[in-house]
Structures are given as structure tokens and as C-alpha cells.
Write an enzyme that holds these catalytic residues in place. Structure first.
Site, mmCIF file in Angstrom:
data_model
loop_
_atom_site.group_PDB
_atom_site.id
_atom_site.type_symbol
_atom_site.label_atom_id
_atom_site.label_comp_id
_atom_site.label_asym_id
_atom_site.label_seq_id
_atom_site.Cartn_x
_atom_site.Cartn_y
_atom_site.Cartn_z
ATOM 1 N N GLY A 14 45.197 34.779 42.416
ATOM 2 C CA GLY A 14 44.251 34.840 41.300
ATOM 3 C C GLY A 14 44.937 34.656 39.954
ATOM 4 N N THR A 25 45.549 31.953 38.149
ATOM 5 C CA THR A 25 44.869 31.043 37.213
ATOM 6 C C THR A 25 43.695 31.766 36.546
ATOM 7 O OG1 THR A 25 45.377 29.334 38.843
ATOM 8 C CG2 THR A 25 43.923 28.707 37.035
ATOM 9 N N HIS A 58 55.982 34.770 38.873
ATOM 10 C CA HIS A 58 55.804 35.153 40.288
ATOM 11 C C HIS A 58 56.985 36.005 40.772
ATOM 12 C CE1 HIS A 58 52.252 32.808 40.854
ATOM 13 N NE2 HIS A 58 52.816 31.629 40.916
ATOM 14 N N TYR A 69 42.053 41.076 43.205
ATOM 15 C CA TYR A 69 41.137 39.925 43.124
ATOM 16 C C TYR A 69 39.735 40.341 43.552
ATOM 17 C CZ TYR A 69 39.653 35.052 44.033
ATOM 18 O OH TYR A 69 38.997 33.831 44.027
ATOM 19 N N GLY A 122 37.484 30.233 45.984
ATOM 20 C CA GLY A 122 37.446 31.492 45.252
ATOM 21 C C GLY A 122 36.581 32.547 45.919
HETATM 22 P P1 PAP Z 1 48.858 30.124 41.485
HETATM 23 O O1 PAP Z 1 49.453 31.454 41.761
HETATM 24 O O2 PAP Z 1 49.583 28.998 42.153
HETATM 25 O O3 PAP Z 1 48.614 29.875 40.043
HETATM 26 P P2 PAP Z 1 46.255 31.151 41.978
HETATM 27 O O4 PAP Z 1 45.466 30.825 40.789
HETATM 28 O O5 PAP Z 1 46.776 32.519 42.106
HETATM 29 O O6 PAP Z 1 47.424 30.109 42.174
HETATM 30 O O7 PAP Z 1 45.385 30.923 43.287
HETATM 31 C C1 PAP Z 1 44.384 29.989 43.436
HETATM 32 C C2 PAP Z 1 43.242 30.722 44.097
HETATM 33 O O8 PAP Z 1 42.472 31.362 43.073
HETATM 34 C C3 PAP Z 1 42.308 29.771 44.820
HETATM 35 O O9 PAP Z 1 41.723 30.544 45.866
HETATM 36 P P3 PAP Z 1 41.098 29.893 47.175
HETATM 37 O O10 PAP Z 1 42.103 28.951 47.726
HETATM 38 O O11 PAP Z 1 40.823 31.035 48.101
HETATM 39 O O12 PAP Z 1 39.854 29.236 46.747
HETATM 40 C C4 PAP Z 1 41.329 29.428 43.714
HETATM 41 O O13 PAP Z 1 40.110 28.916 44.177
HETATM 42 C C5 PAP Z 1 41.159 30.806 43.071
HETATM 43 N N1 PAP Z 1 40.691 30.700 41.686
HETATM 44 C C6 PAP Z 1 41.119 29.872 40.710
HETATM 45 N N2 PAP Z 1 40.426 30.067 39.586
HETATM 46 C C7 PAP Z 1 39.521 31.026 39.849
HETATM 47 C C8 PAP Z 1 38.496 31.656 39.072
HETATM 48 N N3 PAP Z 1 38.270 31.304 37.825
HETATM 49 N N4 PAP Z 1 37.750 32.612 39.665
HETATM 50 C C9 PAP Z 1 37.982 32.984 40.946
HETATM 51 N N5 PAP Z 1 38.925 32.427 41.732
HETATM 52 C C10 PAP Z 1 39.692 31.455 41.186
#
Ligand code: PAP
Length: 336
Positions: free
Chosen positions: A80, A82, A141, A230, A301
Site C-alpha cells: 500500500g 503508493t 522499503h 491496508y 486494490g
Molecule cells: P510498491 O511498494 O511497489 O510501491 P504498493 O503501492 O505498496 O507497491 O502496492 C501496490 C498495491 O497497492 C496493488 O495491490 P493489488 O496488486 O492487490 O491490487 C495496488 O492495486 C494497490 N494500490 C495502489 N494504489 C492504491 C490506492 N490508491 N488504494 C488502494 N490500493 C492501492
């Protein structure tokens, strides 16, 4: 796991060239394994670090000087990050930008809250961070014990976002698969990925040590580390945003609450809004010669997507790791 006896301050001194040689020597001495997307990971200070990031991590540890107003967002990949970046950026900058002119409309959250090891210390071991607007926002991270000393010792705040391991492993498999495809690297199965995850060898893992490091610190020093989940954000984004705003010393006023500012921020930062923005549909974040597509950070998400992917034996295995490593310390997750 053996602890690496390395003190960046004492082991690496002298000219830049000498530094580089000493860092290369150190890296060559660490246990290595073939990782995903980029071929190698090194076991450094008890975590599996993508080898190509290690010089950046070491530079960060040596040079970063925290200011007491800094806010560091910490997470394991795919927990989570992003979302948290978009939310905290919006909370902290709400007096500078409204929803109609927020930089989130034109910039990916990863460009607004840069990562220490991927972005800031990527091309320069001593980037000039003094001119950044305060409070400065950073992300990482890296596990808690390996954070720069000044981050741990100063009054700066750390906000950690965690995610239930069932969804985190599935999310990271999708992400790495997509990244591998867009970088012409071979595919691998969920079974292979799951095995690596459970062995603790996923980047920045073991995942249980990563979570427990921040969890324990949040219990001992709640004013220093805010531990978010999350699943809680999905369930009650308004309540969680209030918590974040109070934690960083910028609580929402009654007027802001009555004007529904919290709901507006939540909507602006929702997956749907961010995913549909042009800036997040196109574009890439280059890290050395890997390309991370902006769109690959926005998928489903959902809480509970793992149900479609994990077999009963995978579920049993993850459950027993969580029961052994996390539950005794009070860390539990909703998984659906
Ligand atoms: P990162 O650590 O590489 O930056 P990160 O953002 O932690 O990645 O993880 C992406 C996950 O957060 C994705 O989950 P999923 O594969 O289960 O779908 C992504 O969809 C989700 N994500 C990104 N933005 C949001 C948001 N605004 N609200 C909820 N979930 C989100």
C-alpha cells in the site's frame, strides 16, 4: 540468520574511489542468491536487499541527516506504499494545494514522495535534500534496524503500512510478473514466488522480520512510529486519515471536517481516481536499467483477492508462519 558485522562508518572511509572499492568488496563478501527481475539479492544486515540497490542503501545509511520535521513512509513492497504516499502528501500539503490543483493530478505518487534507496540515493551518494519543502516526505522499503541512525534517533516521524501476507504475496507476484515482462525477463509461477516469499527471501524480507521490526517499535514508541494496516484503510479511510493527521501534528480542524475535506482527500487518493489519471496510465519510473511502469502500481486494490489464487496448503503454510512469528506479539490481520 547470521548478522552481518558491518559498520558503514568504520569500514568505508576515504576518497570516493576508495569508498566505491570498499563497498564493492563488502558486497562481494555477502551471501547472494538469484532474485527476481534483477538477478541478484544480497543478505545484508539480515535482510535480502536487491544487490543493485546496496550501494544506495549504504550511502543513505552513511550520509542521510534527518530533520525533526521529516516524515518517512516505510513499507514492504506491495503493502500500500503508493496509496500511503498519495494520502500523506495530501494531508501534509493541504494548505498549499486544493483538490483542483493537487500535484497528484499530474505526477505519480512515487515522484511526489521519493524513495530513499530507489530514487534519491540512486545516482548520487550525497544528494542535496536541504532545499526540499518542509516537512520533507521520504519513503523506504528498508527494515527498521537498517534505517539511518539519524532517522531512528531524531524526532522525525515514521509511518509504516502493512498488509496481510496473503494479499501481499499475490500482489507482489502480479507486479514482478508484469515488470519482468516489460523488461524482457522470464516468467515464473505463483508457486515459485510463494516458495521464495515463505522462505523469507523476497526483496527486503523476511516479511515477518520486516513487519515485526516496525510493529515492536510502534508499541514501544507510539509517538515515533505509526503502524497502519491496508485493511483498516480500506474499512475506515476517514478514521485512519484523522489518525495520520494527528500523528504528524496537523490534525484536521472542525471546519475542515465539516467541509468534508477528509472525504475529498480519500476520494482523490482512491485507487479508481489515481488509476484513471493519464499520468498513472502511461510513463515509467526508471531505476538503473529496470523500467517500472506507472500503471503497474495500480491493480485491484482488494482485500481477499488471494482467495482466487492460493491453494489450501499455501494458506495453511502462511497461517502457520503468521501464528509463529507475529501472533505471539499481538500482530494480526483481517484477510477478507
Ligand atoms: P510498491 O511498494 O511497489 O510501491 P504498493 O503501492 O505498496 O507497491 O502496492 C501496490 C498495491 O497497492 C496493488 O495491490 P493489488 O496488486 O492487490 O491490487 C495496488 O492495486 C494497490 N494500490 C495502489 N494504489 C492504491 C490506492 N490508491 N488504494 C488502494 N490500493 C492501492
Amino acid at each position: 540468520m547470521a548478522h552481518q558485522q558491518f559498520s558503514p562508518q568504520s569500514a568505508i572511509v576515504g576518497s570516493e574511489e576508495h569508498d566505491r572499492e570498499a563497498i564493492d568488496e563488502l558486497i562481494a563478501s555477502l551471501p547472494q542468491r538469484k532474485g527476481v527481475v534483477r538477478p541478484f539479492q544480497s543478505l545484508y544486515q539480515d535482510f535480502w536487499c536487491p544487490t543493485y540497490l546496496l550501494p544506495n542503501v549504504i550511502a543513505l545509511q552513511r550520509h542521510f541527516q534527518a530533520k525533526h520535521k521529516d516524515i518517512v513512509l516505510a513499507s514492504q513492497p506491495k503493502s500500500g506504499t503508493t496509496w500511503l504516499k498519495a494520502l500523506v502528501f495530501s494531508v501534509v500539503n493541504r494548505s498549499r494545494f486544493g483538490i483542483s490543483n493537487t500535484p497528484l493530478l499530474t505526477s505519480n505518487p512515487h515522484d511526489l514522495v521519493p524513495g530513499f534507496e530507489y530514487q534519491l540515493y540512486g545516482s548520487n551518494p550525497t544528494p542535496n535534500l536541504d532545499s526540499l519543502a518542509e516537512p520533507r516526505l521520504f519513503a523506504t522499503h528498508i527494515p527498521y534496524p537498517s534505517l539511518p541512525e539519524s532517522v531512528k534517533q531524531s524526532d522525525c516521524r515514521i509511518i509504516y503500512i502493512s498488509r496481510n501476507p496473503f494479499d501481499a504475496v499475490v500482489s507482489s507476484w502480479h507486479f514482478y510478473l508484469e515488470t519482468a515482462q516489460s523488461n524482457d525477463q522470464p516468467k515464473w509461477s505463483l508457486e515459485e514466488h510463494f516458495e521464495i516469499y515463505c522462505q523469507g527471501k523476497i526483496s527486503f524480507g523476511p516479511f515477518w522480520d520486516h513487519m515485526m521490526g516496525y510493529w515492536k517499535e510502534s508499541l514501544e514508541r507510539p509517538h515515533k512510529v505509526l503502524f497502519l494496516k491496508y485493511e483498516d484503510l480500506k474499512e475506515d479511510i476517514v478514521g485512519q486519515l484523522k489518525k495520520v493527521a494527528e500523528f504528524v501534528g496537523l490534525p484536521f480542524t472542525e471546519e475542515e471536517e465539516e467541509g468534508r475535506m477528509i472525504e475529498e482527500i480519500a476520494k482523490m487518493c482512491s485507487l479508481k481516481t489515481l488509476k484513471d489519471l493519464e499520468v498513472n496510465k502511461a510513463g515509467k519510473i526508471p531505476v538503473l536499467n529496470i523500467k517500472f511502469e506507472n500503471r503497474s502500481f495500480f491493480r485491484k486494490g482488494a482485500v481477499g483477492d488471494w482467495v482466487k489464487h492460493l491453494t489450501p496448503s499455501m494458506v495453511d503454510r502462511l497461517n502457520s508462519i503468521m501464528q509463529e512469528k507475529m501472533s505471539p506479539f499481538g500482530l494480526e490481520f483481517k484477510t477478507r
